[in-house]
Design an enzyme around this catalytic site. Sequence first.
Site, PDB file in Angstrom:
ATOM      1  N   LYS A   9     -20.673 -11.025  -5.284  1.00  0.00           N
ATOM      2  CA  LYS A   9     -21.597 -11.447  -4.231  1.00  0.00           C
ATOM      3  C   LYS A   9     -22.312 -12.719  -4.681  1.00  0.00           C
ATOM      4  O   LYS A   9     -22.778 -12.799  -5.821  1.00  0.00           O
ATOM      5  CB  LYS A   9     -22.595 -10.317  -3.992  1.00  0.00           C
ATOM      6  CG  LYS A   9     -23.501 -10.481  -2.794  1.00  0.00           C
ATOM      7  CD  LYS A   9     -24.314  -9.201  -2.583  1.00  0.00           C
ATOM      8  CE  LYS A   9     -25.136  -9.254  -1.298  1.00  0.00           C
ATOM      9  NZ  LYS A   9     -25.876  -8.002  -1.050  1.00  0.00           N
TER      10      LYS A   9
ATOM     11  N   SER B 188     -25.148  -5.966   3.180  1.00  0.00           N
ATOM     12  CA  SER B 188     -24.973  -7.399   3.075  1.00  0.00           C
ATOM     13  C   SER B 188     -23.908  -7.821   2.066  1.00  0.00           C
ATOM     14  O   SER B 188     -23.568  -9.001   2.013  1.00  0.00           O
ATOM     15  CB  SER B 188     -26.307  -8.037   2.676  1.00  0.00           C
ATOM     16  OG  SER B 188     -26.719  -7.571   1.402  1.00  0.00           O
TER      17      SER B 188
ATOM     18  N   SER C 168     -26.869  -2.048   1.201  1.00  0.00           N
ATOM     19  CA  SER C 168     -25.980  -3.216   1.239  1.00  0.00           C
ATOM     20  C   SER C 168     -24.746  -3.123   0.364  1.00  0.00           C
ATOM     21  O   SER C 168     -23.841  -3.958   0.485  1.00  0.00           O
ATOM     22  CB  SER C 168     -26.770  -4.474   0.854  1.00  0.00           C
ATOM     23  OG  SER C 168     -27.618  -4.852   1.907  1.00  0.00           O
TER      24      SER C 168
END
Lengths: 467, 94
Positions: free
Chosen positions: A80, A155, A179
């Site tokens: 990420k 996310s 997330s």
Amino acid sequence: MTELLNIDLCEAARRIRTGETSSEALTRLALARARAVQPLVNCFISIDEKQAMDDARAADAALARGEPLGALHGVPLAHKDMIYRAGHITTGGSTLLAQHRPRITATVAQRLQEAGAIWLGGLHMAEFAANPIGQNASYGDCRNAWDHHRISGGSSSGSAVAVALRACYGSLGSDTGGSIRLPAALNGIVGLRPTYGRVSRYGILPRTWSLDTIGPMARTARDCARLLGVIAGADPRDCTASTLPVPDYESQLTGEIAGLRVAVPVNYFYDDTTPEMRAGLAHSLDSLIDLGARVVEVTVLNADLLYQLGNLISQVEAAAIHANLVKEGGDAYPLVLKTRMQSGAYVPAVDYIGALSARARLVEAFTAEVFGCADVLHLPVIGRTAPSFDEIVPSSSSDVFPLLARTARCTRPFSTLGMPALAVPAGFTSQGLPIAFQLVGRPFAEGTLLQVADAYQRVSDWHLRSP
Amino acid sequence: MSRHWAIALPSESIDPTHAASPRKGEADLEALTATAWPQVGRVNPQRMVELTAEVRTIIQAARRAAQGNAFDDEPSRFAAVLRSLAESPGSEDR
């Protein structure tokens, strides 16, 4: 797609170590796969081919010289895009940070490097890790690995999609309110939110200070155990990182769960769950029972309150963290995020402190209530499959917030409590979309969660299927 | 995007429509907050009144649920409690 991309992270590490394949070969394949899927799903923000290939060749050379090897030696991973490495652009999913070159390196990045992992690039994420649906106005939406017309969840969108599509063998994501777990569930992979404090957040772009966690996302529980063993542990640069010793998680994966007590909630968590998801979760429970687990029903107190408390804390801290970005970003700062975070600026300090103050006793009460009679809690990650992009276009702002609330209603309560939680693939709907269950454990019981998930994956093959 | 977004209340689900003028303290708060959140002028002040009320409701409920917590737990005790729960009987990862 070659068979080498279908092997899991631990098998890739083993083959590199034994010389059955090389880091260079696997990295080349992963990069080719990343290039191939990127136009279809938009799961990467950046791909660093030259650095990755250089590092892979260096890993092979180290092996040839007989140097000591780390647990991830030569394995291509991607993460990420919020984990700092000194001098490398880290966007946080926003074009406002498109030229952001941190001067520090995150502790987890350092530990991955020391373990020998290869870094393929930065993965897509919802802007500033602030959206469980995964939408991103800066870089475009990341698409679901199983149906490109549907959302990926967020996310940690790119982490889940890239792992599911075999563009990397594993990934780190972040989880504030769900997330890691939500995109893992919606894309059919395993995702672990560790206990608050189990993994250092030093050098991670913050979303909130009191709820953020960094955790592994991969195809199997064993892969997540390997990654967690590398990144977990005390860190003098992060005072919230626990000094509790890090167990050997992989040694706990015995396949044995006979006698383990699995709690199933009778309230709240199934209220917004489709029949197909219920059936999938019931089937997974049957498998655990077949393995010798015992099921007990529990009432989970304060679930909605825990959701709201976590949301309140998140909004306040995000408002503080983003105040300058909002001011400097002007119209470039996403309006929907601005609106969500802005409300945090209006929460009285006394009430914010009150929310933080209440957590200690709430987690004590919760643990006594649920884990007094069970070892793990089994429940949905999300009550439905990934919606299509058409379904999430809001007609008004009043449509947006209930959608966000529904998405994270089963994940955020455990974020508020700081507890470890794991998303595990548990089947597919008639439309071919992933179903998942969530396991929650007492603080620092990541090993137990991984043990249950590993036992389940030994008798199921959902995690072996690829889009 | 030109849509006028309503402010998100903590429950992310309330759609207040009441009309009232903000009191002076609330106006001060609005002015103060506007220094950090420049789009504040687009927000209905009444929503702020309701936000504050709802936050208070949540916190009072949390206080009741947290076994009588009257805000006497320093927030950092949370991490200590997590650790103590890991070390108590029944933990698999000691």
